[in-house]
Scaffold this motif. Structure first.
Motif, short mmCIF file in Angstrom:
data_model
loop_
_atom_site.label_atom_id
_atom_site.label_comp_id
_atom_site.label_asym_id
_atom_site.label_seq_id
_atom_site.Cartn_x
_atom_site.Cartn_y
_atom_site.Cartn_z
N ALA A 209 13.01 57.39 20.51
CA ALA A 209 13.17 57.54 19.06
C ALA A 209 12.05 58.37 18.45
O ALA A 209 10.91 58.36 18.95
CB ALA A 209 13.22 56.18 18.40
N PRO A 210 12.33 59.10 17.37
CA PRO A 210 11.26 59.77 16.63
C PRO A 210 10.24 58.73 16.13
O PRO A 210 10.61 57.65 15.68
CB PRO A 210 12.00 60.42 15.46
CG PRO A 210 13.41 60.56 15.92
CD PRO A 210 13.67 59.37 16.81
N GLY A 211 8.96 59.07 16.23
CA GLY A 211 7.92 58.16 15.78
C GLY A 211 7.27 57.37 16.90
O GLY A 211 6.25 56.72 16.69
N CYS A 212 7.86 57.42 18.11
CA CYS A 212 7.24 56.73 19.24
C CYS A 212 5.90 57.36 19.58
O CYS A 212 4.95 56.67 19.98
CB CYS A 212 8.15 56.76 20.46
SG CYS A 212 9.67 55.79 20.27
N LYS A 213 5.83 58.67 19.45
CA LYS A 213 4.58 59.39 19.63
C LYS A 213 4.16 59.97 18.28
O LYS A 213 4.91 59.92 17.31
CB LYS A 213 4.75 60.53 20.64
CG LYS A 213 5.00 60.07 22.06
CD LYS A 213 4.96 61.24 23.02
CE LYS A 213 5.06 60.79 24.46
NZ LYS A 213 4.92 61.92 25.40
N LEU B 184 6.81 48.97 20.97
CA LEU B 184 7.04 48.06 22.09
C LEU B 184 8.52 47.72 22.24
O LEU B 184 8.87 46.82 23.01
CB LEU B 184 6.24 46.76 21.90
CG LEU B 184 4.72 46.88 22.03
CD1 LEU B 184 4.08 45.49 22.02
CD2 LEU B 184 4.30 47.63 23.28
N SER B 185 9.38 48.43 21.55
CA SER B 185 10.81 48.18 21.63
C SER B 185 11.47 49.09 22.65
O SER B 185 10.85 50.03 23.18
CB SER B 185 11.46 48.39 20.25
OG SER B 185 11.51 49.78 19.95
N ASP B 186 12.73 48.85 22.91
CA ASP B 186 13.49 49.70 23.83
C ASP B 186 13.57 51.14 23.33
O ASP B 186 13.73 52.07 24.13
CB ASP B 186 14.90 49.14 24.02
CG ASP B 186 14.90 47.83 24.80
OD1 ASP B 186 13.90 47.55 25.49
OD2 ASP B 186 15.90 47.08 24.71
N ALA B 187 13.43 51.32 22.02
CA ALA B 187 13.54 52.66 21.44
C ALA B 187 12.44 53.58 21.96
O ALA B 187 12.61 54.81 21.99
CB ALA B 187 13.48 52.58 19.91
N ALA C 200 17.78 58.43 12.69
CA ALA C 200 16.78 59.50 12.85
C ALA C 200 16.91 60.16 14.21
O ALA C 200 16.77 61.38 14.33
CB ALA C 200 15.38 58.92 12.67
N GLN C 201 17.22 59.38 15.23
CA GLN C 201 17.35 59.95 16.57
C GLN C 201 18.58 60.86 16.67
O GLN C 201 18.50 61.96 17.22
CB GLN C 201 17.44 58.84 17.62
CG GLN C 201 17.35 59.34 19.05
CD GLN C 201 17.04 58.22 20.04
OE1 GLN C 201 16.86 57.06 19.65
NE2 GLN C 201 16.94 58.57 21.31
N ARG C 202 19.69 60.41 16.08
CA ARG C 202 20.89 61.26 16.09
C ARG C 202 20.67 62.52 15.26
O ARG C 202 21.07 63.62 15.66
CB ARG C 202 22.09 60.47 15.55
CG ARG C 202 22.62 59.40 16.51
CD ARG C 202 24.01 58.96 16.10
NE ARG C 202 24.02 58.34 14.78
CZ ARG C 202 23.86 57.03 14.56
NH1 ARG C 202 23.69 56.21 15.60
NH2 ARG C 202 23.90 56.55 13.34
N PRO D 130 16.78 48.63 11.88
CA PRO D 130 17.07 49.32 13.16
C PRO D 130 18.00 50.50 12.98
O PRO D 130 17.94 51.46 13.75
CB PRO D 130 17.73 48.21 14.00
CG PRO D 130 18.29 47.24 13.00
CD PRO D 130 17.31 47.25 11.86
N GLY D 131 18.86 50.46 11.98
CA GLY D 131 19.78 51.57 11.76
C GLY D 131 19.07 52.86 11.41
O GLY D 131 19.55 53.95 11.75
N VAL D 132 17.92 52.76 10.73
CA VAL D 132 17.17 53.96 10.35
C VAL D 132 16.68 54.70 11.59
O VAL D 132 16.73 55.94 11.67
CB VAL D 132 15.99 53.58 9.43
CG1 VAL D 132 15.09 54.80 9.18
CG2 VAL D 132 16.50 53.03 8.11
N VAL D 133 16.19 53.95 12.58
CA VAL D 133 15.68 54.55 13.81
C VAL D 133 16.80 55.28 14.55
O VAL D 133 16.64 56.42 15.00
CB VAL D 133 15.03 53.49 14.70
CG1 VAL D 133 14.62 54.09 16.04
CG2 VAL D 133 13.82 52.87 14.00
N LYS D 134 17.94 54.62 14.68
CA LYS D 134 19.07 55.24 15.38
C LYS D 134 19.57 56.47 14.64
O LYS D 134 19.92 57.49 15.25
CB LYS D 134 20.19 54.22 15.54
CG LYS D 134 19.83 53.05 16.46
CD LYS D 134 20.97 52.05 16.55
CE LYS D 134 20.58 50.87 17.46
NZ LYS D 134 21.66 49.86 17.52
#
Length: 528
Positions: free
Chosen positions: A302-306, A465-468, A275-277, A269-273
């Motif tokens: 988050a990046p990667g959602c689309k 399907l996550s909150d991200a 990447a967003q920052r 999960p840290g990688v997603v956060k």
């Protein structure tokens, strides 16, 4: 008849189909299927397409700036290197030319019928064949049918009050009007997705005023695009081992950056956060002194959602004086322009709808009724029981039917990589039916359900399907709340599952009337 499905003479009660295989769609999915049939020694097939030319998405989408959004080396078939691509990210016209290259290299032109729209099909249980109907009223029969209609097939127009009353020019990006002169016009674009980010900078070059209506911003990374030197292109075409190494490296990068993070993000999960920052900081860096604009353009998901998007011009376009970014919701469209929720009317001459496609929506996937065993219609079954298909290719109660871009078939990245996998799967099953003298091949319920359960379990844990990704409105998640357009796996697992699926997962049966007269195999080489 030069085909691996050479048959003995049929009994008087039997019916010989017009073709061994009918492939619906002459985009890269149908082209790839045709190649695999040739390789399998199956030549009595027909590829039909509603359009006037081959290429599918790359025939329909010719808007200014259209290009691939992943490196060209991976947007091609591994067995046929492109000979004309001039850039790291090939422009649309060159991708269309590549489709022609593959068709001609494998002698598919004579097997393609254009301007022919399939409007429905039914499985004939007594004769073990499919009866397809076209828009001309013709009925075409085949032992097998392959649905190769792509996911980006049916354009989606915005459902906005008054859009039908607008007196100016309305155009969807998938049906671009090249005869219309856009120069000096006041142009509005609805949508800021992967298509819009390619088109908007091009329209800014010719419009007197460009207004972009953004509902949700999109993540964009710099585009490492450059001309491919002629020497490098020749090496890529002629040195197979080097090309395969480069493709493998790109595949690994995509697997980690898209599939790995998207599918297995719960473990990292840290990688997603992070990447967003980092993405937010990158936007500010590209728009120095425009922090307010950067904030408007920065997604809150988050990046990667689309689908990841690349551009060197998109963000900077909004700094131009004649370009306006509007984030207020659209209230309605009038005869002269667009009215936003604050009551402001922006007068325009042209309304461009960059609003995407109907992906895995009821009534549009498939875009025609297909009736299998026991009167089950595929679209209604998926709507009732959720979208599902074994390896994204086959569905119980639909014998002799295979899909190229079915539910849970596409490991995010290159569609052509998926097409290679799923078309080989279909060709392998069809050829095995011929070897066994079977007239019907159908995925068994148990292995199909096991695959579906695995996809559902993994899907529930994906980033999509996550909150991200809660506010992303991604087409990776369909109207049922499932990430059915995506296979929650790596590319390697997609390749492995399609190439080496056990034949025991399928049932092979012969029509009772022909049980005593089995299929006579005649293996022949692929004709090129």
């Amino acid at each position: 008849m030069s085909t691996a499905l050479q048959r003995a003479e049929r009994p008087a009660s039997g019916e010989r189909p017009d073709y061994d295989v009918v492939v619906i769609g002459a985009g890269f999915g149908g082209i790839g299927m045709g190649v695999e049939l040739r390789k399998a020694g199956i030549h009595n097939f027909l590829i039909v397409d509603k359009n006037s030319d081959i290429g599918g998405t790359w025939h329909a989408n010719t808007y200014p700036g259209v290009a691939v959004d992943i490196p060209s080396v991976y947007y091609s078939f591994s067995y046929e290197p492109p000979k004309q691509w001039s850039r790291m990210f090939a422009p649309g016209a060159e991708v269309k030319a590549y489709a022609d290259q593959v068709v001609d290299a494998y002698g598919l032109r004579s097997r393609i019928r254009l301007n022919t729209k399939v409007v429905g099909g039914e499985w004939d249980e007594q004769q073990h064949l499919w009866r397809g109907r076209t828009d001309t009223g013709e009925v075409v029969t085949s032992r097998f049918v392959v649905g190769a209609v792509g996911g980006l097939e049916v354009p989606k127009l915005p459902e906005i009050e008054g859009i039908g009353k607008f007196a100016g020019k309305v155009v969807h990006t998938a049906d671009w009007d090249h005869d219309y002169d856009y120069r000096g016009k006041q142009i509005a674009v609805i949508g800021t997705g992967a298509t819009a980010l390619q088109l908007i900078p091009e329209l800014a070059d010719v419009a007197s005023r460009l207004t972009v209506f953004q509902r949700r911003p999109i993540w964009v990374v710099p585009k490492a695009d450059f001309p491919i030197p002629e020497l490098a292109k020749n090496i890529m075409v002629n040195v197979g081992p080097l090309r395969r190494v480069i493709r493998a490296a790109v595949t690994l990068g995509i697997d980690f950056g898209i599939s790995g993070v998207g599918v297995f993000h719960s473990y990292i999960p840290g990688v997603v956060k992070l990447a967003q920052r980092g993405g937010g900081a990158l936007y500010k860096a590209q728009l120095p002194g425009n922090d307010a604009l950067a904030a408007q353009l920065t997604p809150d998901y988050a990046p990667g959602c689309k689908r990841p998007s690349v551009s060197n011009r998109y963000l900077r376009t909004f700094t131009e004086e004649h370009v306006e970014l509007v984030t207020d919701p659209i209230q309605k469209i009038t005869k002269t322009g667009v009215v936003t929720a604050d009551g402001k009317l922006r007068k325009i001459d042209v309304l461009v709808c960059a609003t995407g496609f109907r992906v895995m929506e009821k009534g549009f996937t498939p875009p025609y009724p297909l009736v299998g065993r026991d009167g089950v219609e595929l679209g209604e079954f998926w709507d009732r029981e959720r979208y599902q298909a074994y390896q994204g290719v086959s569905v119980p109660r639909f014998p002799n039917m295979f899909l190229i871009t079915g539910p849970y078939g596409f490991a995010a990245g290159s569609y052509l990589a998926m097409i290679e996998c799923t078309s080989r799967h279909a060709a392998r099953a069809i050829k095995e039916a011929g070897r066994r003298g079977a007239t019907a091949v159908e995925i068994k319920q148990e292995p199909h359900d096991a695959y579906f359960r695995k996809c559902q379990k993994r899907g529930a844990q994906t980033m999509w399907l996550s909150d991200a990704c809660a506010d992303s409105n991604t087409y990776y998640v369909n109207y049922q709340g499932d990430p059915a357009p995506i296979r929650p796996s790596t590319h390697f697992e997609m390749w492995l599952g399609n190439k080496y699926f056990p034949f025991s997962h399928y049932s092979f049966t012969a029509r009772p009337a022909t049980a005593a007269a089995p299929v006579q195999l005649k293996t022949v080489g692929a004709q090129r």
